[in-house]
Design a protein around this motif. Structure first.
Motif, mmCIF file in Angstrom:
data_model
loop_
_atom_site.group_PDB
_atom_site.id
_atom_site.type_symbol
_atom_site.label_atom_id
_atom_site.label_comp_id
_atom_site.label_asym_id
_atom_site.label_seq_id
_atom_site.Cartn_x
_atom_site.Cartn_y
_atom_site.Cartn_z
ATOM 1 N N ARG A 90 40.378 35.906 43.521
ATOM 2 C CA ARG A 90 39.791 35.801 42.193
ATOM 3 C C ARG A 90 39.556 37.192 41.570
ATOM 4 N NH1 ARG A 90 35.464 30.943 43.543
ATOM 5 N NH2 ARG A 90 36.956 29.204 43.214
ATOM 6 N N LYS A 91 39.103 38.177 42.371
ATOM 7 C CA LYS A 91 38.939 39.552 41.863
ATOM 8 C C LYS A 91 40.276 40.131 41.417
ATOM 9 C CE LYS A 91 34.798 40.711 44.535
ATOM 10 N NZ LYS A 91 34.230 41.615 45.582
ATOM 11 N N TYR A 149 42.767 38.462 40.415
ATOM 12 C CA TYR A 149 43.167 37.771 39.186
ATOM 13 C C TYR A 149 42.463 38.384 37.986
ATOM 14 C CZ TYR A 149 43.753 34.037 35.759
ATOM 15 O OH TYR A 149 44.053 33.333 34.609
ATOM 16 N N GLN A 150 41.203 38.748 38.162
ATOM 17 C CA GLN A 150 40.469 39.384 37.063
ATOM 18 C C GLN A 150 41.098 40.736 36.698
ATOM 19 O OE1 GLN A 150 36.436 39.602 38.457
ATOM 20 N NE2 GLN A 150 36.061 37.364 38.208
ATOM 21 N N GLN A 164 44.206 40.070 34.798
ATOM 22 C CA GLN A 164 43.878 39.624 33.439
ATOM 23 C C GLN A 164 43.474 40.837 32.573
ATOM 24 O OE1 GLN A 164 45.183 36.708 32.830
ATOM 25 N NE2 GLN A 164 43.297 35.604 32.255
#
Length: 414
Positions: free
Chosen positions: A140-141, A143-144, A147
């Motif tokens: 998730r990190k 992915y951030q 992004q």
């Protein structure tokens, strides 16, 4: 004168004839009168002495077993060893027959391998789940970060500073990272269901292993109880199939005496059972004492049997008595009052005896047979009748022509 002679001559002849007849009549022999005397039949009698007597019934039957087992093969195999013969006494758990266990051993090994595989699959799933739980925050990190890179490149693209190809590459990287996160999340969500599936596979493997071990144990035929072997059907090297008969044996404590109880005694026996009275049988077999007690009356009356089957559990003699042995034992019933023991010769038909009156003539009496008794070294029948009184004389000789009012002569007391 001549005329006178002719008249006298016939008269003279008649007179002579009358005289001769009178002489013959007077001198004829006189026969003696025959006196007809009624014949009396010599018989034996016994005095009527009513009292209280125990009832004994002589029963004929055969030895059977309540617990009779036929041991069969639970698998197809060759017989490796037979440890018993017919008549062998065995204890519960004794090894009777060994079957070849090579195939069963292989089945156990295959089942153990399948179980190990199922356990390894569960361990691998648990390991993947832990890895997913640890990797999800990092993904998730990441992915951030991707992004943020896409947003930075979009800003540069709007200012016409950044490269279009770099923005597309960043967007692809973000998409791939989103897919990776979704896969991890899906793996975490389905972990429990996968574990349940793998646990079911392990349970199947464990059941298969238990079944294989059970089949392996069945290659050793053990005695299910203390008893005796009646027949062995196999020998070493014999091939047996599933369900094939191996041997027969019965439990020592379950030996019973199965006999036909005459119908006339069934009411007494049922009443005794209802009263919780102990009904015992006894006798001697091969010089040994044999005893038992009644446990049940049969639930079925066989056509033409004339009685009910009675079952007696053997209490003394079960350790040496053979199944199928034909025996005669005596059943003792509760005491009967106002009865008279008489020899069987005293009975005429099934319910009639004769008493001898004061004129030495027979008088028929209808009686009820209530049982039998062993007395004076012989079997006698117990009878009862309101017409029997103490002091009467009872005919105990079997006369083929016995009828009412027949004259008899008592020559001996029974």
């Amino acid at each position: 004168m001549k005329r006178l002679r002719r008249l006298l001559l016939p008269l003279l002849i008649i007179a002579v004839a009358v005289g001769v007849f009178a002489i013959l009549k007077a001198t004829r022999p006189h026969g003696k009168a025959i006196e007809v005397k009624e014949k009396s039949w010599p018989v034996a009698a016994q005095p009527v002495e009513l009292g209280t007597w125990p009832t004994n019934i002589l029963l004929y039957g055969a030895v059977d077993a309540l617990n009779f087992s036929v041991l069969t093969a639970a698998l197809s195999a060759d017989v490796r060893q037979v440890h018993v013969i017919e008549g062998s006494q065995v204890r519960e758990g004794d090894l009777l027959i060994e079957l070849d266990d090579a195939d069963a051993q292989l089945d156990v090994q295959l089942a153990e391998a399948d179980l190990a595989k199922a356990r390894a699959a569960i361990a691998a799933q648990e390991s993947r789940h832990q890895a997913d739980l640890q990797a999800l925050p990092s993904e998730r990190k990441l992915y951030q970060l991707v992004q943020a890179e896409v947003k930075r490149l979009q800003d540069l693209s709007r200012k016409q500073v950044g490269s279009r190809s770099a923005l597309d590459a960043a967007r692809q990287s973000a998409a791939r990272q989103a897919i990776s996160i979704a896969r991890i999340e899906e793996s975490i969500r389905t972990h429990e269901s996968r574990i349940l599936e793998l646990e079911a596979a392990r349970a199947r493997a464990e059941a298969a292993l238990e079944k294989a071990r059970l089949q392996l144990a069945r290659t050793r035929i053990l005695a299910p109880f203390d008893g005796r072997v009646t027949r062995v059907y196999v020998a070493r090297g014999h091939r047996v199939n599933l369900g094939g008969r191996l041997l027969d044996l019965f439990e020592n404590d379950s030996l019973m005496f199965r006999a036909m109880l005459p119908a006339i005694y069934v009411p007494q026996v049922r009443q005794a059972l209802a009263d919780k009275a102990a009904l015992e049988v006894s006798g001697s077999v091969d010089g040994r004492e044999l005893k038992g007690h009644l446990i049940s009356l049969g639930a079925e009356v066989r056509q033409g049997s004339g009685g009910v089957e009675a079952l007696f559990l053997i209490d003394q003699g079960q350790d040496w008595l053979q199944k199928g042995r034909v025996l005669q034992l005596r059943l003792t019933l509760p005491d009967q009052e106002n009865v008279l023991p008489v020899p069987f010769e005293a009975l005429y038909g099934s319910n009639k005896v004769y008493v001898i009156d004061d004129e030495n003539r027979l008088r028929p009496v209808k009686v009820e047979r209530v049982g039998e008794i062993w007395r004076d070294g012989g079997n006698q029948v117990l009878i009862r009748s309101p017409e029997l009184k103490n002091g009467q004389r009872l005919l105990v000789t079997q006369l083929p022509n016995a009828v009412e009012s027949l004259l008899v002569k008592v020559v001996a007391d029974d």
